[in-house]
Design a protein around this motif. Structure first.
Motif, mmCIF file in Angstrom:
data_model
loop_
_atom_site.group_PDB
_atom_site.id
_atom_site.type_symbol
_atom_site.label_atom_id
_atom_site.label_comp_id
_atom_site.label_asym_id
_atom_site.label_seq_id
_atom_site.Cartn_x
_atom_site.Cartn_y
_atom_site.Cartn_z
ATOM 1 N N ALA A 1 -2.934 -11.445 10.838
ATOM 2 C CA ALA A 1 -2.998 -10.522 9.622
ATOM 3 C C ALA A 1 -1.879 -9.481 10.388
ATOM 4 C CB ALA A 1 -4.100 -9.909 9.337
ATOM 5 N N GLY A 2 -1.257 -8.689 9.623
ATOM 6 C CA GLY A 2 -0.077 -7.677 10.030
ATOM 7 C C GLY A 2 0.371 -6.928 9.028
ATOM 8 N N ILE A 3 1.415 -6.194 9.428
ATOM 9 C CA ILE A 3 2.077 -4.962 8.609
ATOM 10 C C ILE A 3 3.443 -5.511 8.330
ATOM 11 C CG2 ILE A 3 2.547 -2.842 8.140
ATOM 12 C CD1 ILE A 3 -0.360 -3.316 7.723
ATOM 13 N N GLY A 4 4.005 -5.379 7.236
ATOM 14 C CA GLY A 4 5.486 -5.718 7.117
ATOM 15 C C GLY A 4 5.922 -4.237 6.419
ATOM 16 N N SER A 5 7.172 -3.773 7.114
ATOM 17 C CA SER A 5 7.653 -2.630 6.732
ATOM 18 C C SER A 5 9.188 -2.673 6.717
ATOM 19 C CB SER A 5 7.429 -1.426 7.685
ATOM 20 O OG SER A 5 8.122 -1.603 8.883
ATOM 21 N N PRO A 6 9.868 -1.521 6.388
ATOM 22 C CA PRO A 6 11.530 -1.703 6.434
ATOM 23 C C PRO A 6 11.998 -1.601 8.040
ATOM 24 C CG PRO A 6 10.748 0.092 4.790
ATOM 25 C CD PRO A 6 9.636 -0.497 5.516
ATOM 26 N N PHE A 7 11.133 -1.485 8.895
ATOM 27 C CA PHE A 7 11.332 -1.402 10.224
ATOM 28 C C PHE A 7 11.144 -2.769 10.908
ATOM 29 C CE2 PHE A 7 10.395 2.766 8.719
ATOM 30 C CZ PHE A 7 11.590 3.458 8.840
ATOM 31 N N PHE B 1 0.811 -1.332 -0.106
ATOM 32 C CA PHE B 1 -0.020 0.004 -0.101
ATOM 33 C C PHE B 1 0.924 1.087 0.058
ATOM 34 C CE2 PHE B 1 0.395 -1.367 4.447
ATOM 35 C CZ PHE B 1 0.812 -0.113 4.876
ATOM 36 N N ALA B 2 2.171 1.315 0.217
ATOM 37 C CA ALA B 2 3.218 2.185 -0.088
ATOM 38 C C ALA B 2 4.556 1.699 -0.063
ATOM 39 C CB ALA B 2 3.052 3.006 1.326
ATOM 40 N N PRO B 3 5.624 2.323 -0.779
ATOM 41 C CA PRO B 3 6.727 1.824 -1.092
ATOM 42 C C PRO B 3 7.238 0.935 0.052
ATOM 43 C CG PRO B 3 6.516 3.808 -2.176
ATOM 44 C CD PRO B 3 5.378 3.756 -1.249
ATOM 45 N N ASN B 4 7.505 -0.179 0.055
ATOM 46 C CA ASN B 4 8.216 -1.454 1.046
ATOM 47 C C ASN B 4 7.293 -1.454 2.244
ATOM 48 O OD1 ASN B 4 10.468 -1.733 -0.455
ATOM 49 N ND2 ASN B 4 11.413 0.281 0.041
ATOM 50 N N TRP B 5 5.948 -1.003 2.236
ATOM 51 C CA TRP B 5 5.117 -1.360 3.087
ATOM 52 C C TRP B 5 3.881 -2.228 2.773
ATOM 53 C CZ3 TRP B 5 4.726 0.867 8.224
ATOM 54 C CH2 TRP B 5 5.830 1.742 8.582
ATOM 55 N N HIS B 6 3.673 -3.277 3.673
ATOM 56 C CA HIS B 6 2.696 -4.345 3.029
ATOM 57 C C HIS B 6 2.016 -4.630 4.153
ATOM 58 C CE1 HIS B 6 5.182 -5.678 -0.435
ATOM 59 N NE2 HIS B 6 6.377 -5.001 0.201
#
Length: 361
Positions: free
Chosen positions: A129-135, A99-104
């Motif tokens: 379910a969850g969120i994946g990010s550069p962090f 949904f945004a660069p490198n955010w899933h």
């Protein structure tokens, strides 16, 4: 003008007229084809930009996967028994939307299929379910615990529902109501999780599980620590602490070896404390292109010194044949020697059929 001259003149004039007619016909056909191509392009574009597709599936990856694992087993326990078993068949779905660069946004659901129980379907293995990010990645729901992901998974190579056999007795394979954080900083992975179950009797986190892994050039080193409160009828009875480590290595020849150990401390409010342990080893040797020989030795010790002890050790030997990329069969011999019960001997013949269907939007 004579009739012969008129005939000749008419013939000469007909040649360009016929050519012009053919060119006109070909031009009409080309125009019709071009019009049809434009219509198809417009239909495809409309499907891609429809509200449902755009809101649900744009920048997404979706997969449907499954694994069917029936076995024929001979069990030598109190009585000799032949039975159709199931080595953890399952069906699952995965979804990933950027949904945004490198955010899933990520989600996964997986359910058991009990081929040994009328093909019964529905008990959840995974649902989160969850969120994946550069962090890092954070997920909520029913998941694999840190303890399994960093330690037990690397010794779980056998075609048996009880594998890994020492870890299996009292260590977690799945956890409910879990919040898990994972950060990958290659070659290091760091994980932390907590379980929040308001029905257990505790007001905060009932389980804490943290760990780290190191992966490079076929080598894996993993360690994890788990602490959980124990309850009976909403009353706290004590806590358990589980510290585990594993080392595994895959050689350039394809040979794979792994050893995992855990120490488990049982602390009780009104009973005598005790300490147990688990040990699992695994060795896989490929040969003749499509075959693999797998060997393992294991033990479980619960620290109980009387007849109620569940202590055992044992070994297993498996011959595996990879028929196709997604199909394999195996023949397994499992011997479990129980300290306070009858020993178990199981011979199993099984087949495993995997599938994985993927869509990109």
């Amino acid at each position: 003008m004579s009739r012969i001259a008129l005939f000749v003149l008419g013939t000469i004039l007909q040649i360009p007229l016929q050519a012009n007619a053919q060119e006109t016909e070909e031009s009409d056909r080309l125009q019709q084809l071009e019009q049809r191509v434009k219509e198809l392009e417009q239909q495809a574009k409309a499907a891609q930009t429809s509200p449902s597709m755009q809101s649900s599936l744009r920048n997404s990856h979706f997969s449907l996967y499954g694994s069917l694992r029936p076995t024929l087993e001979y069990q030598d326990k109190a009585d000799d028994v032949w039975d159709i078993g199931d080595a953890l068949s399952r069906l699952g779905v995965k979804a990933d939307t950027e949904f945004a660069p490198n955010w899933h946004a990520i989600a996964q659901g997986e359910w058991k299929i009990r081929l040994d129980d009328n093909g019964r379907f529905g008990e959840a293995r995974l649902a989160f379910a969850g969120i994946g990010s550069p962090f890092g990645q954070i997920t909520f729901g029913r998941q694999r615990p840190v303890q399994y992901t960093l330690v037990a998974e690397y010794i779980d190579i056998f075609n048996n529902a009880n594998s890994p056999f020492g870890y299996n007795q009292e260590s977690p394979f799945f956890v409910n109501n879990a919040l898990i954080y994972e950060l990958k900083l290659k070659p290091v992975t760091v994980m932390a999780s907590a379980i929040f179950d308001g029905n257990s009797g505790g007001s905060g986190a009932d389980t804490i599980n943290v760990g780290a892994g190191f992966d490079k050039n076929g080598l894996h080193l993993g360690a994890a620590y788990l602490q959980q409160d124990t309850y009976a009828n909403a009353n706290r009875t004590g806590k358990e602490q589980l510290t585990g480590a594993v080392i595994s290595y895959e050689f350039s020849s394809g040979i794979y070896a792994a050893v995992g150990y855990q120490a488990k401390d049982y602390e009780f409010e009104t009973a005598v404390n005790r300490t147990g342990s688990t040990f699992d080893s695994a060795l896989a040797i490929p040969f003749a292109n499509a075959y693999k020989l797998k060997l393992g030795y294991f033990w479980f010790k619960d620290g109980i010194e009387d007849a109620s002890s569940q202590d055992y050790d044992g070994y297993n030997l498996t011959l595996e044949w990879q028929i196709a990329a997604n199909v394999r069969t195996h023949l397994e011999y499992l011997q479990q020697n129980n300290d306070q019960r009858e020993d178990d001997t199981i011979i199993a013949l099984g087949i495993r059929y995997d599938f994985d269907l993927n869509w990109e939007f």
